[in-house]
Design an enzyme around this catalytic site. Structure first.
Site: not given
Length: 348
Positions: A12, A64, A85, A87, A134, A136, A157, A187
């Site tokens: 996204q 990665l 970005l 992940a 994040s 989180e 995470y 988001h």
């Protein structure tokens, strides 16, 4: 012409960022993972054949988890800016795949920084990096959360993202690398993956409204999140790398809403009462819940002159309208006698 390299370009945020940078006249390079099925749907409208002399979007196979491959891509692209970005970004899945999540999200960030550090040393070039954090990471910390709030992560995470954040801080201080940490609160958008709760809701709204689905099964409806529009948030990623010095920024709207409120707004938008269609399923609860995330974006507003444009109600309406159109196309096929499989249904 500036060159940008994006890990996670097919996600996204990567798709919105690629479009944003192309409009800024960047040459954009993205790292994609090899898959047996096409996974570039979000950026297909941006792509041109590389033989086209006007092409400014280029894709490279990499991961990665592969430091050697990252080094090769850096040598080939010679980027001015890197946006990390990439992940395994699903919190619930991180409990099922904690080792993989830690390897890609935490150690993967370290691999990228090491590759960039070696590249800078050997090429004498200047690269600015954006590291995606994040909300989180704040976990059970009391709201509102801002840059100085202590992290209390509650999932593999989130813990992996905290590791990435501290790798960024350490490499910034130890090696004088320009690395900005963006701590983005939730988001969403019509490009959000359909296993994430907001998109799961808006997809179900369209299908229920048109008689294609009977029930929606969800977990914790009382969790509160600070929800913004992903298209707004990629702008501030870019702004962080245009800033005079690297820093850490919370990116949020400054208001929180529960999953229940999102549900209600989405169903009301099409004239339905969500309580008639929603059932609670314990399988969607996390082993350790995060109850309330609410960001304070005042630093980003002051130093980067950024503020979100899309409101909570506007975001919900945007996503429902998009998924109503998708459901209408699906119903046309069903009414014509075709069997239509719902994308990602096997993933809940």
């Amino acid at each position: 012409m500036k060159k940008a390299l994006i890990t996670g370009i097919t996600g996204q945020d990567g798709a919105y960022l690629a479009e944003f940078l192309l409009k800024k006249d960047y040459e954009v390079h993205g790292i994609i993972r090899r898959a047996s099925m096409f996974n570039t749907q979000r950026i297909d409208h941006l792509y041109r054949d590389p033989h086209d002399p006007n092409a400014r979007l280029f894709l490279h196979y990499g991961d990665l988890s592969d430091g050697t491959g990252l080094r090769r891509i850096l040598e080939a692209v010679q980027p001015d800016e890197i946006y990390n970005l990439g992940a395994q970004s699903h919190v619930k899945v991180s409990f099922d795949q904690p080792e993989y999540t830690a390897d890609v999200v935490g150690t993967g960030t370290l691999r990228l920084f090491e590759a960039v550090r070696d590249h800078l040393k050997n090429s004498n070039s200047d690269i600015r990096l954006y590291q995606a954090g994040s909300s989180e990471m704040f976990g059970s910390a009391a709201p509102p959360q801002l840059e100085t709030t202590a992290f209390e992560p509650r999932s593999p995470y989130a813990i992996s993202k905290v590791a990435g954040y501290w790798f960024a801080r350490n490499y910034r201080e130890a090696y004088d690398m320009f690395i900005a940490n963006g701590i983005l609160f939730n988001h969403e958008s019509p490009l959000r993956g359909e296993t994430f709760v907001t998109r799961k809701i808006t997809r179900a709204v369209g299908r229920i409204k048109l008689g294609l689905q009977d029930k929606l099964f969800l977990g914790n409806l009382d969790a509160k999140r600070d929800w913004g529009f992903a298209g707004d948030y990629v702008e501030v990623m870019w702004k962080m790398l245009q800033h005079s010095e690297p820093d850490d920024f919370v990116v949020a709207t400054g208001e929180a809403h529960s999953v229940r409120e999102f549900l209600e707004a989405a169903f009301i938008h099409v004239g339905l009462d969500f309580e008639k269609y929603v059932e609670i399923d314990q399988r969607y609860f996390r082993p350790t819940e995060v109850d309330h995330l609410l960001g304070n974006p005042s630093k980003a507003a002051e130093k980067l002159s950024w503020k979100p444009k899309v409101s909570f109600q506007g975001l919900v309406a945007m996503m429902v309208d998009h998924d109503m159109e998708q459901a209408e196309r699906e119903k046309l096929l069903v009414d014509a006698g075709h069997k239509v499989g719902q994308e990602g249904v096997a993933n809940g």
